[in-house]
Design an enzyme around this catalytic site. Structure first.
Site, PDB file in Angstrom:
ATOM      1  N   CYS A  11      21.673  37.619  24.916  1.00  0.00           N
ATOM      2  CA  CYS A  11      21.781  38.697  25.899  1.00  0.00           C
ATOM      3  C   CYS A  11      21.458  38.148  27.282  1.00  0.00           C
ATOM      4  CB  CYS A  11      20.842  39.850  25.557  1.00  0.00           C
ATOM      5  SG  CYS A  11      19.099  39.395  25.698  1.00  0.00           S
ATOM      6  N   CYS A  14      18.162  36.475  27.838  1.00  0.00           N
ATOM      7  CA  CYS A  14      18.089  35.080  27.386  1.00  0.00           C
ATOM      8  C   CYS A  14      18.562  34.126  28.490  1.00  0.00           C
ATOM      9  CB  CYS A  14      18.949  34.873  26.135  1.00  0.00           C
ATOM     10  SG  CYS A  14      18.426  35.809  24.694  1.00  0.00           S
ATOM     11  N   ASP A 440      51.481  33.492  54.616  1.00  0.00           N
ATOM     12  CA  ASP A 440      52.453  32.751  55.411  1.00  0.00           C
ATOM     13  C   ASP A 440      53.749  32.622  54.600  1.00  0.00           C
ATOM     14  OD1 ASP A 440      51.959  30.902  53.513  1.00  0.00           O
ATOM     15  OD2 ASP A 440      51.040  29.421  54.821  1.00  0.00           O
TER      16      ASP A 440
END
Length: 558
Positions: A11, A14, A440
């Site tokens: 998770c 961690c 461009d």
């Protein structure tokens, strides 16, 4: 920058713990942990052994990938590392857990609440019912033991994570129910079957099993999301050819890409992907570089021109000298940039990480306060425990800590699939607030393949009398612009007339003979060198070119 693979994380708490531990190592100037790919990037002068030791001290595992994230020439090692192995494993766990849970729910809920039938030796014996629930729950806990291993280990290291919440919630329900089971045994021993049956309603074994099974469903969905986010990166890696045709004194020889070295001579036939970055020695061809540049129009190549790995040789036979291989190729540098973008953190992700770092301890504290508050309010320990477990379990997914990196990785992945690369996660976040984009001319947004947009016949001609000879000529070419002309002709139901003496001149055009007349097709310069182009057509061509289109000229019989 050194790269590592971190194991054992489950998770956001961690990953925050690992980052904090490694950042404290002397010599580390920057550390970023990516929970989705289990990757860690470390900058500074710290020795890899010190970094790995810090990760292990924090309760996780780490392995160095190699300097600068070294990969094989084809990127096979990294592609294999990104493969989703977690989801199939979680699916198997879920199926087994769900099987035991259904049996448990039948016994605990179906029989006791709705009177579903059971064998007489179970139905009339509260102790047997309790032991059956205990055994089925224990089976689920064994299957889902990773929650307890990870949660306990992180708790012992002083950094509780989401697995700690899950294991505390399920473990508390299991221990409490085991105590109640002893009360059932005592009542049964005293012959008080009424009290024993009453205690059956105080068992929370099904809650413990349900917690583990439902969280596994969430884990599986998270793993599937993580697997999808790395698809774009794996797709880029798959662009790299796995073999090359090496030219030696004995002729052409197909070898694995790992065996190609700088200054080797390779052969690339029409339709093949160029395996390395190199320089053309012999031959001419039109190379589709859209995988790297996004530009749909092919680029004509002649001796002395550079070519890049993973681009496609659409026409002509090229013999090239290898200049860059492996992680030095342009494609590998693009892959590395995408990896770096996924490893960096956007400002919003850093906020989420700070929250995740204190999230679990706060939730555990709230659960304890909840338990104590209900006891003080006069409720039974079972009632108070159920509320405390609810606080623990409902907080487990940690959506803030997980959703933010998933969103960033998904954004980077979707962009990469469409040819848009983000150098950092901060750039991606900033793009979300962009209102105006200026491009461009060379940044023209295209469909990715050429199509015919205008047909302008010369005076006295019609679209049909222009398209028929153009189709006859282009039918013999492999050029992408030729395929666009052919696609339009086939869409209109035309049939290509046979030509003679067909010849392709890369960078210029095509020549052939149709019904005894010379037929030419190609650029204005090429056609203008053979016949005069009316001024009106030249003006129309200039106007089209100003719109970003590519004018093709055709001439017949001079």
């Amino acid at each position: 920058m050194d790269r590592y693979t971190v194991t054992g994380m489950s998770c956001a708490a961690c990953s925050a713990r690992v980052e904090k531990a490694v950042s404290a190592v002397d010599g580390v100037t920057s550390c970023t942990v990516d929970l989705l790919t289990n990757a860690m990037s470390v900058e500074g002068t710290a020795a890899p052994s010190a970094v790995i030791a810090a990760v292990e001290k924090a309760g996780y595992g780490a392995q160095q990938k190699g300097a600068s994230g070294a990969r094989s020439a084809a990127g096979a090692a990294d592609e294999d590392a990104l493969a989703d192995r977690t989801t199939p494993r979680l699916v198997r766990r879920l199926i087994v857990s769900a099987g035991f849970l259904l049996l448990l729910m039948y016994v605990s809920m179906g029989h006791l609440m709705w009177g579903w039938p059971l064998p007489s030796f179970l139905a009339d014996d509260p102790m047997a019912l309790g032991l059956t629930e205990l055994l089925l729950t224990t089976a689920v806990m064994v299957v889902e033991q990773r929650f307890f291993i990870s949660g306990t280990r992180s708790l012992l290291h002083g950094a509780p994570n989401m697995d700690t919440l899950v294991s505390l919630g399920a473990g508390a329900a299991y221990v409490y129910s085991t105590v109640v089971l002893f009360q059932i045994a005592d009542a049964t021993t005293r012959g008080d079957l009424t009290m024993a049956m009453h205690h059956l309603h105080g068992l929370y074994f099904e809650s413990a099993a349900m917690i583990l099974t439902l969280i596994t469903v969430g884990k599986m969905l998270e793993a599937r999301a993580k697997g999808r986010t790395t698809d774009a990166l794996r797709g880029l890696m798959r662009l790299a050819p796995k073999t090359a045709r090496r030219v030696t004194a004995d002729g052409e020889q197909t070898v694995p890409i790992d065996e190609i070295r700088v200054d080797d001579v390779i052969s690339v036939r029409p339709g093949e992907a160029i395996p390395v970055d190199g320089v053309v020695l012999e031959g001419t061809g039109a190379v589709d570089e859209s995988t790297l540049t996004g530009e749909s129009a092919p680029v004509d190549k002649a001796p002395g021109d550079r070519v890049s790995a993973a681009t496609i040789n659409r026409s002509g036979h090229l013999v090239c000298r290898t200049v860059r291989i492996g992680e030095d190729t342009t494609l590998s540098q693009i892959i590395r940039m995408v990896e770096d973008a996924s490893a960096t953190k956007a400002p919003v992700a850093k906020i989420a990480d700070r929250v995740s770092g204190v999230f679990v301890p706060v939730v555990i504290g709230i659960a304890l306060v909840t338990f104590a508050a209900w006891l003080i309010a006069g409720q039974t320990p079972g009632y108070a425990l159920a509320r405390a477990i609810s606080v623990l379990v409902i907080s487990c997914p940690c959506a803030l800590g997980l959703a933010t990196p998933v969103a960033i990785m998904v954004g980077s992945g979707v962009g990469a699939r469409h040819g848009v690369l983000f150098k950092t996660a901060a750039s991606l976040e900033q793009t979300g607030r962009t209102k105006i984009v200026a491009l461009d001319k060379t940044g023209t947004i295209t469909r990715g393949e050429p199509t015919v947009t205008d047909i302008l016949p010369a005076e006295g001609e019609t679209e049909q009398t222009l398209l028929l000879p153009a189709y006859a000529l282009e039918k013999n070419s492999e050029h992408p612009l030729a395929r666009a002309v052919c696609a339009l002709a086939e869409q209109r139901g035309l049939t290509a007339q046979p030509v003679e003496g067909f010849s392709a001149l890369p960078g210029n055009g095509l020549t052939a003979t149709l019904s005894g007349e010379e037929l030419l097709g190609g650029s204005r310069t090429f056609i203008g060198g053979h016949t005069a182009i009316p001024a009106e057509l030249q003006q129309q061509a200039d106007a089209l070119a100003g719109q970003g289109k590519t004018p093709l000229f055709f001439a017949r019989g001079g």
